[in-house]
Design an enzyme around this catalytic site. Sequence first.
Site, PDB file in Angstrom:
ATOM      1  N   HIS A  59       0.844  -1.183   0.000  1.00 16.04           N
ATOM      2  CA  HIS A  59       0.000   0.000   0.000  1.00 16.04           C
ATOM      3  C   HIS A  59       0.890   1.247   0.000  1.00 16.04           C
ATOM      4  O   HIS A  59       2.101   1.164   0.198  1.00 16.04           O
ATOM      5  CB  HIS A  59      -0.956   0.007   1.210  1.00 16.04           C
ATOM      6  CG  HIS A  59      -0.291   0.021   2.536  1.00 16.04           C
ATOM      7  ND1 HIS A  59      -0.257  -1.071   3.385  1.00 16.04           N
ATOM      8  CD2 HIS A  59       0.365   1.003   3.184  1.00 16.04           C
ATOM      9  CE1 HIS A  59       0.391  -0.756   4.486  1.00 16.04           C
ATOM     10  NE2 HIS A  59       0.791   0.497   4.389  1.00 16.04           N
TER      11      HIS A  59
HETATM   12  P1  TYD Z   1      -1.566  -2.798   7.347  1.00 15.65           P
HETATM   13  O1  TYD Z   1      -1.186  -1.376   7.544  1.00 15.65           O
HETATM   14  O2  TYD Z   1      -2.151  -3.186   6.036  1.00 15.65           O
HETATM   15  O3  TYD Z   1      -0.334  -3.750   7.684  1.00 15.65           O
HETATM   16  P2  TYD Z   1       1.081  -3.990   6.925  1.00 15.65           P
HETATM   17  O4  TYD Z   1       1.386  -2.795   6.095  1.00 15.65           O
HETATM   18  O5  TYD Z   1       2.057  -4.180   8.009  1.00 15.65           O
HETATM   19  O6  TYD Z   1       0.976  -5.234   6.104  1.00 15.65           O
HETATM   20  O7  TYD Z   1      -2.565  -3.169   8.515  1.00 15.65           O
HETATM   21  C1  TYD Z   1      -3.030  -4.491   8.732  1.00 15.65           C
HETATM   22  C2  TYD Z   1      -4.350  -4.400   9.479  1.00 15.65           C
HETATM   23  O8  TYD Z   1      -4.178  -3.785  10.750  1.00 15.65           O
HETATM   24  C3  TYD Z   1      -5.407  -3.591   8.743  1.00 15.65           C
HETATM   25  O9  TYD Z   1      -6.650  -4.266   8.853  1.00 15.65           O
HETATM   26  C4  TYD Z   1      -5.491  -2.294   9.497  1.00 15.65           C
HETATM   27  C5  TYD Z   1      -5.024  -2.653  10.889  1.00 15.65           C
HETATM   28  N1  TYD Z   1      -4.265  -1.550  11.530  1.00 15.65           N
HETATM   29  C6  TYD Z   1      -4.858  -0.813  12.536  1.00 15.65           C
HETATM   30  O10 TYD Z   1      -6.007  -1.062  12.943  1.00 15.65           O
HETATM   31  N2  TYD Z   1      -4.136   0.187  13.120  1.00 15.65           N
HETATM   32  C7  TYD Z   1      -2.882   0.491  12.721  1.00 15.65           C
HETATM   33  O11 TYD Z   1      -2.250   1.430  13.280  1.00 15.65           O
HETATM   34  C8  TYD Z   1      -2.281  -0.262  11.647  1.00 15.65           C
HETATM   35  C9  TYD Z   1      -0.890   0.025  11.154  1.00 15.65           C
HETATM   36  C10 TYD Z   1      -3.025  -1.274  11.093  1.00 15.65           C
END
Ligand code: TYD
Length: 143
Positions: A59
């Site tokens: 992302h």
């Molecule tokens: P994501 O940012 O997509 O994780 P990564 O980039 O590490 O693969 O987040 C994964 C899940 O966690 C998504 O459903 C959103 C949730 N999340 C939160 O609720 N709060 C946060 O601060 C973060 C970073 C993620």
Amino acid sequence: MKTIKIKVKNSGIVKMQFFDDFPDGNLVIGEARKNIPFDIRRVYYINNLFNKKSNRGHHAHKKLEQIIFCVNGSFVLNLDDGENKQKIIMDNPYYGVRLGQLLWHTMEKFSSDCVILVLANDYYKESDYLRSYDKFIKYLKRK
Ligand code: TYD
């Protein structure tokens, strides 16, 4: 890692202050608006990276600014600003990488002892995410 030159936009290396000559362990320090280039509103960390196939990220953010650290172990950070791509081996806890706005990023090849720390300048907002590469490119062109 500290000697690498960042080629993508909206990124850079952040150097922490550190004391690594103590027999009782190392101390690493970041201070907001000093070596950390913003006020920190949120901190999150990622651990338990035992699955060799783990692949995270995929992302970009519209507005959010973050600094990512590998505080233990190693992983590979892939950055893409829509024009330039860069692969960074994250294996030094004293140097972070700035994940600025509109920087597509993925994380892979985690060592099983890897711990990732992220400092962010805002609270979690799903509306700030661009979660498909196609949307990311379209959003870049719209600006
Ligand atoms: P994501 O940012 O997509 O994780 P990564 O980039 O590490 O693969 O987040 C994964 C899940 O966690 C998504 O459903 C959103 C949730 N999340 C939160 O609720 N709060 C946060 O601060 C973060 C970073 C993620």
